[in-house]
Design an enzyme around this catalytic site. Structure first.
Site, PDB file in Angstrom:
ATOM      1  CB  CYS A 112      15.826   8.833  -2.143  1.00  0.00           C
ATOM      2  SG  CYS A 112      14.566   9.014  -3.442  1.00  0.00           S
ATOM      3  CG  ASP A 129      30.360  14.048 -18.206  1.00  0.00           C
ATOM      4  OD1 ASP A 129      29.242  14.236 -17.690  1.00  0.00           O
ATOM      5  OD2 ASP A 129      31.430  14.443 -17.676  1.00  0.00           O
ATOM      6  CD  GLN A 152      15.944  13.134  -2.578  1.00  0.00           C
ATOM      7  OE1 GLN A 152      16.847  12.315  -2.534  1.00  0.00           O
ATOM      8  NE2 GLN A 152      16.026  14.237  -3.282  1.00  0.00           N
ATOM      9  NE  ARG A 199       2.126  -3.445   6.364  1.00  0.00           N
ATOM     10  CZ  ARG A 199       2.238  -2.297   5.753  1.00  0.00           C
ATOM     11  NH1 ARG A 199       1.264  -1.834   4.991  1.00  0.00           N
ATOM     12  NH2 ARG A 199       3.348  -1.600   5.863  1.00  0.00           N
ATOM     13  CB  CYS A 207       9.373   7.377  -8.701  1.00  0.00           C
ATOM     14  SG  CYS A 207      10.940   6.527  -8.494  1.00  0.00           S
ATOM     15  CE1 TYR A 213      -1.631   5.630  10.332  1.00  0.00           C
ATOM     16  CE2 TYR A 213      -0.590   3.696   9.362  1.00  0.00           C
ATOM     17  CZ  TYR A 213      -0.777   5.064   9.396  1.00  0.00           C
ATOM     18  OH  TYR A 213      -0.118   5.879   8.514  1.00  0.00           O
ATOM     19  CB  SER A 255      -0.876  -0.025   1.256  1.00  0.00           C
ATOM     20  OG  SER A 255      -1.562   1.190   1.373  1.00  0.00           O
ATOM     21  NE  ARG A 266      16.813   0.180   2.201  1.00  0.00           N
ATOM     22  CZ  ARG A 266      17.380  -0.069   1.033  1.00  0.00           C
ATOM     23  NH1 ARG A 266      16.633  -0.361  -0.038  1.00  0.00           N
ATOM     24  NH2 ARG A 266      18.681   0.005   0.908  1.00  0.00           N
ATOM     25  CB  ALA A 297      19.785  16.820 -15.769  1.00  0.00           C
ATOM     26  CD  GLU A 319       3.757  -0.075   9.155  1.00  0.00           C
ATOM     27  OE1 GLU A 319       2.940  -0.980   9.446  1.00  0.00           O
ATOM     28  OE2 GLU A 319       4.766  -0.292   8.473  1.00  0.00           O
ATOM     29  CG  HIS A 353       3.712   5.975  10.948  1.00  0.00           C
ATOM     30  ND1 HIS A 353       4.567   5.510   9.976  1.00  0.00           N
ATOM     31  CD2 HIS A 353       2.477   5.746  10.472  1.00  0.00           C
ATOM     32  CE1 HIS A 353       3.875   5.022   8.968  1.00  0.00           C
ATOM     33  NE2 HIS A 353       2.593   5.139   9.243  1.00  0.00           N
ATOM     34  CB  ALA A 388       5.269  -0.145  -1.376  1.00  0.00           C
TER      35      ALA A 388
HETATM   36  P1  NAP Z   1      22.352  23.608  -0.087  1.00  0.00           P
HETATM   37  O1  NAP Z   1      21.380  22.639   0.388  1.00  0.00           O
HETATM   38  O2  NAP Z   1      21.907  24.813  -0.783  1.00  0.00           O
HETATM   39  O3  NAP Z   1      23.226  24.037   1.186  1.00  0.00           O
HETATM   40  C1  NAP Z   1      24.249  24.949   1.100  1.00  0.00           C
HETATM   41  C2  NAP Z   1      24.783  25.269   2.486  1.00  0.00           C
HETATM   42  O4  NAP Z   1      25.788  26.217   2.350  1.00  0.00           O
HETATM   43  C3  NAP Z   1      23.753  25.828   3.415  1.00  0.00           C
HETATM   44  O5  NAP Z   1      23.937  25.224   4.683  1.00  0.00           O
HETATM   45  C4  NAP Z   1      24.070  27.320   3.460  1.00  0.00           C
HETATM   46  O6  NAP Z   1      23.762  27.701   4.777  1.00  0.00           O
HETATM   47  C5  NAP Z   1      25.550  27.357   3.146  1.00  0.00           C
HETATM   48  N1  NAP Z   1      25.944  28.521   2.360  1.00  0.00           N
HETATM   49  C6  NAP Z   1      25.313  29.091   1.307  1.00  0.00           C
HETATM   50  N2  NAP Z   1      26.004  30.138   0.833  1.00  0.00           N
HETATM   51  C7  NAP Z   1      27.108  30.230   1.599  1.00  0.00           C
HETATM   52  C8  NAP Z   1      28.212  31.125   1.609  1.00  0.00           C
HETATM   53  N3  NAP Z   1      28.316  32.113   0.733  1.00  0.00           N
HETATM   54  N4  NAP Z   1      29.145  30.932   2.543  1.00  0.00           N
HETATM   55  C9  NAP Z   1      29.060  29.946   3.441  1.00  0.00           C
HETATM   56  N5  NAP Z   1      28.036  29.076   3.475  1.00  0.00           N
HETATM   57  C10 NAP Z   1      27.066  29.210   2.566  1.00  0.00           C
HETATM   58  O7  NAP Z   1      23.400  22.955  -1.034  1.00  0.00           O
HETATM   59  P2  NAP Z   1      24.164  21.569  -0.972  1.00  0.00           P
HETATM   60  O8  NAP Z   1      24.383  21.092   0.403  1.00  0.00           O
HETATM   61  O9  NAP Z   1      25.352  21.795  -1.814  1.00  0.00           O
HETATM   62  O10 NAP Z   1      23.198  20.587  -1.662  1.00  0.00           O
HETATM   63  C11 NAP Z   1      22.834  20.784  -3.001  1.00  0.00           C
HETATM   64  C12 NAP Z   1      21.556  20.103  -3.298  1.00  0.00           C
HETATM   65  O11 NAP Z   1      21.758  18.701  -3.326  1.00  0.00           O
HETATM   66  C13 NAP Z   1      20.551  20.416  -2.224  1.00  0.00           C
HETATM   67  O12 NAP Z   1      19.462  21.094  -2.785  1.00  0.00           O
HETATM   68  C14 NAP Z   1      20.144  19.128  -1.709  1.00  0.00           C
HETATM   69  O13 NAP Z   1      18.730  18.975  -1.726  1.00  0.00           O
HETATM   70  C15 NAP Z   1      20.741  18.091  -2.641  1.00  0.00           C
HETATM   71  N6  NAP Z   1      21.226  17.026  -1.818  1.00  0.00           N
HETATM   72  C16 NAP Z   1      20.300  16.289  -1.203  1.00  0.00           C
HETATM   73  C17 NAP Z   1      20.709  15.307  -0.378  1.00  0.00           C
HETATM   74  C18 NAP Z   1      19.690  14.463   0.303  1.00  0.00           C
HETATM   75  O14 NAP Z   1      20.010  13.742   1.179  1.00  0.00           O
HETATM   76  N7  NAP Z   1      18.439  14.532  -0.056  1.00  0.00           N
HETATM   77  C19 NAP Z   1      22.024  15.060  -0.155  1.00  0.00           C
HETATM   78  C20 NAP Z   1      22.959  15.834  -0.801  1.00  0.00           C
HETATM   79  C21 NAP Z   1      22.535  16.843  -1.630  1.00  0.00           C
HETATM   80  P3  NAP Z   1      23.898  29.189   5.316  1.00  0.00           P
HETATM   81  O15 NAP Z   1      23.528  30.067   4.176  1.00  0.00           O
HETATM   82  O16 NAP Z   1      22.961  29.242   6.477  1.00  0.00           O
HETATM   83  O17 NAP Z   1      25.313  29.293   5.748  1.00  0.00           O
HETATM   84 FE1  SF4 Z   2      12.067   4.871  -4.371  1.00  0.00          FE
HETATM   85 FE2  SF4 Z   2      11.380   6.659  -6.137  1.00  0.00          FE
HETATM   86 FE3  SF4 Z   2      10.427   6.867  -3.671  1.00  0.00          FE
HETATM   87 FE4  SF4 Z   2      13.000   7.363  -4.139  1.00  0.00          FE
HETATM   88  S1  SF4 Z   2      11.260   8.513  -4.901  1.00  0.00           S
HETATM   89  S2  SF4 Z   2      12.131   6.071  -2.523  1.00  0.00           S
HETATM   90  S3  SF4 Z   2      13.446   5.935  -5.766  1.00  0.00           S
HETATM   91  S4  SF4 Z   2      10.013   5.243  -5.119  1.00  0.00           S
END
Ligand code: NAP
Ligand code: SF4
Length: 675
Positions: free
Chosen positions: A338, A404, A340, A215, A354, A167, A26, A289, A385, A165, A253, A311
């Site tokens: 993830c 690349d 996300q 469940r 997804c 519920y 689900s 998982r 991308a 979970e 949860h 799921a």
């Molecule tokens: P970000 O999420 O935009 O974080 C950048 C960090 O740098 C912030 O903590 C910001 O905080 C700091 N910052 C910004 N400008 C700055 C400056 N001029 N000087 C010093 N610090 C500065 O970027 P990111 O960590 O590079 O990640 C990039 C993207 O990848 C994100 O949008 C994220 O969603 C994605 N990502 C996701 C995951 C995940 O687990 N879902 C993991 C890795 C990356 P302050 O401005 O408060 O200092």
């Molecule tokens: Fe899995 Fe897609 Fe959900 Fe990420 S967004 S956990 S890849 S189903």
């Protein structure tokens, strides 16, 4: 001979046969709330065509007070039944079977009318539940029965009664939430009366030839949760009450232990389900998982369960089972766990989709059709991308070349996969490699292309990604200062005391990388269980280790910093941010917000606090790692635009702010779908 003899074996339920051992678990996608029933039907029909034996819908409320949120979907009217019939008919036309989940949220219902065994407020909702009296309990049972009867009328093959979970039904089972002294509380026989009664009366109402899945919470992961002996007692009573199948639920949860995130080892809880095998006569399903046919096959071959539930893998790839059947598991788009685009969307009030497959839940809108006029297409940049754009364009019949400057595909995914707990990214890059080959994309790697190389193409897609932002900190050219790429990509040595500048997704990832050493916990189940304090519910109530988590000492002393004064990690994923924060806290990472970076020198990182630049402090460290976000790399796109060339700019090269693989892949697929 198939590689998956157990997974693809039929399962005889007596009155009906399931064609294989795969259940689509689900998921609340939000599609029902769109009221576009053709769209809902197509979502399930595509998965029915993909060969899954039985699907379970998102949770349908049996009544208003039990809805996860006010106005949650359910089968309340004749019109609802007619709408759901559109879905069930379409599934049956496509050779599938579908059961409707009945989800009564109890104290997890996000509204003032919520009800439960006792007025014990949940830590994840602001609404204290009302304690049900005898009549109130009878009404809830009657509403489950009505929902089951209506599900049958709507053409469903069965229902899944959600008893795990944390519920409603789960809330009656444990003293944590059931403080009653009447026949619905007290000893275990009384506490399990409600779920057993619900199953018994639902069975009575629909007859024998209708699937009833219950469940069951195999491991609660909360204080005063059930013991394994109680789970067995309940399972046997549920079987006697008329359930057809028992499905596994893992953790409430409100549990503070991750159960489905990517850092959880694969098949982490199959051993819990296995403990029930042989103790009941009806089929038992395991879950959590399990994301490849090989893992699923192993789980079944080892006797952990009779069936597996997956799921999210069916969001990533609707054709999971068919691809396994024809021996092409390597072409299954992997769910990287993830959250996300699925759970984070659900909790953000958005329709699920997804990260890997933007078509999920957009089946009627995002169509990948053969191009009327095949074109030559250049894609520059083989990150998420660019790879998605190239793959999709080629699938449509275009002649695609993917460039690349790096010698390998993957872009930032190759950086992410270095982080402990993100091992699933390896499989994602492998899948792209397979699919690019499969679709006939020409790869030109290790080649930095210029504008002149691109003049002969009909279409040019620029996916050149991002460059790290220069934070302009005094002393940042000091040898102790590294960028996140130095650490994660170039594997430069890092000392024992580290300051991480920037606490976005990458800052958290780098901190996680630095505090771990040796084998990732995601690859070592016993160590992962010890780290988070998970134990056997046969020895410890609820499966919680007495004394709690026992994390390994951190490999380094890490300080994570940001300029914003708010708590660190607020911008991380809705359903996974708490795990990242908790994981770092368990490694004693010091998290500091509201700082100014004054300078770096031989003494370390000098900071001060707030606008007044107060309380100057020197953080004595061996290295400072900069993770200060990124800027678009548009150098090539700018040259092309200056020359008047037409190009599509996608991913980080388009907008770097809040870039993640979800947006990059979505944009890549959509650009290519429209070429
Ligand atoms: P970000 O999420 O935009 O974080 C950048 C960090 O740098 C912030 O903590 C910001 O905080 C700091 N910052 C910004 N400008 C700055 C400056 N001029 N000087 C010093 N610090 C500065 O970027 P990111 O960590 O590079 O990640 C990039 C993207 O990848 C994100 O949008 C994220 O969603 C994605 N990502 C996701 C995951 C995940 O687990 N879902 C993991 C890795 C990356 P302050 O401005 O408060 O200092
Ligand atoms: Fe899995 Fe897609 Fe959900 Fe990420 S967004 S956990 S890849 S189903």
């Amino acid at each position: 001979m198939t590689r998956y003899p157990n997974l693809l074996a039929p399962l005889d339920l007596g009155f009906t046969t399931l064609k294989n051992r795969v259940l689509m678990g689900s998921m609340h996608t939000g599609l029902e709330e769109t009221k576009d029933w053709n769209r809902v039907a197509e979502f399930y029909a595509e998965r029915a065509r993909g060969g899954v034996a039985l699907m379970v819908t998102g949770g349908m409320a049996p009544n208003a007070e039990g809805g996860v949120f006010p106005g949650a979907a359910g089968l309340f009217t004749d019109e609802d039944i007619a709408n759901h019939k559109i879905v069930t008919d379409r599934v049956h036309e496509n050779g599938g079977k579908i059961a409707m989940q009945i989800l009564h949220a109890g104290r997890y219902a996000y509204g003032p009318d919520c009800v439960s065994a006792s007025p014990v407020k949940s830590p994840i909702s602001p609404f204290p539940p009302k304690e049900l009296d005898e009549d109130g309990i009878e009404k809830q049972i009657a509403d489950f029965v009505t929902a089951t009867r209506r599900a049958r009328e709507a053409g469903y093959d069965g229902v899944e009664i959600m008893g795990s979970e944390g519920y409603f039904l789960n809330q009656f089972l444990v003293t944590h939430t059931n403080k009653r002294t009447d026949r619905w509380g007290g000893d275990y026989a009384n506490r399990m009366r409600l779920p057993v009664e619900v199953v018994r009366r639902c069975r009575e109402a629909v007859g024998d030839d209708f699937i009833i899945i219950y469940r069951i919470s195999m491991i609660d992961l909360i204080p005063n949760g059930s013991t394994h002996a109680e789970v067995v007692q309940l399972a046997q009573a549920i079987e006697a009450a008329g359930a057809t199948i028992l499905n596994t639920g893992i953790g409430w949860h409100e549990a503070r232990i991750p159960t489905i995130a990517t850092s959880v080892p694969r098949r982490a809880f199959a051993w819990v389900t296995q403990k029930l095998m042989g103790k009941v006569g009806i089929p038992v399903i395991t879950s959590n998982r399990i994301n490849t046919p090989d893992v699923a096959e192993d789980v079944l071959a080892e006797g952990c369960a009779d069936m597996v539930s997956m799921a999210r893998p069916f969001l990533a790839d609707s054709q999971f089972v068919v691809k396994a059947q024809v021996g092409r598991a390597d072409t299954i788009a992997p769910c990287i766990a993830c959250n996300q685009a699925c759970l984070d969307h659900t909790f953000g009030g958005k329709i699920s989709t997804c990260l890997v497959n933007p078509r999920a839940c957009y089946e009627t809108e995002l169509l990948i059709q053969k191009a009327e006029t095949p074109k030559t297409v250049a894609v520059v940049g083989a990150g998420p991308a660019g790879m998605s754009a190239a793959m999709t364009a080629a699938e449509r019949g275009h002649a695609v070349t993917l460039y690349d400057r790096d010698s390998q595909i993957g872009g930032q995914l190759n950086v992410a996969k270095q982080v402990p707990g993100k091992e699933e990214f390896w499989g994602l890059v492998d899948w792209y490699a397979t699919m690019l080959r499969e679709m006939g994309v020409t790869l030109e790697l290790g080649k930095a292309v210029g504008a002149t190389d691109l003049t002969d193409y009909d279409e040019v897609i620029i996916a050149t990604g991002v460059v790290p932002r220069d934070p302009g900190i005094s002393g940042q050219d000091h040898p102790m200062v590294l960028s996140y790429l130095d650490v994660l990509k170039h594997k430069k040595p890092v000392g024992k005391r580290v300051a991480v500048i920037g606490a976005g997704g990458i800052g958290f990832d780098v901190a996680e990388f630095l505090v771990h050493e040796g084998e990732s916990l995601a690859e070592n189940l016993p160590d992962w269980m010890a780290e988070w304090g998970v134990s056997d519910p046969e020895t410890h109530r609820g499966g919680l280790t007495p004394g709690g988590a026992a994390p390994e000492a951190p490999a380094r002393e890490v300080v994570l910093l940001q300029r914003k004064a708010k708590a660190l990690g607020k911008g991380l994923g809705k359903t996974t941010g708490w795990i990242h924060r908790m994981a770092l806290r368990m490694k004693n990472v010091r998290m500091v917000g509201g700082v100014n970076y004054e300078r770096v020198d031989d003494d370390g990182l000098h900071i001060s606090y707030g606008e007044a630049r107060a309380n100057p402090e020197v953080i004595a460290v061996d290295n400072v790692v900069i993770c200060a976000g990124q800027l678009p790399d548009r150098s090539l796109a700018d040259v092309l635009k200056e020359r008047g060339a037409n190009c599509h700019v996608i991913g980080g090269a388009d907008v770097a702010a809040e870039l993640d693989a979800k947006r990059a892949i979505n944009q890549g697929v959509r650009v290519a779908a429209a070429l």
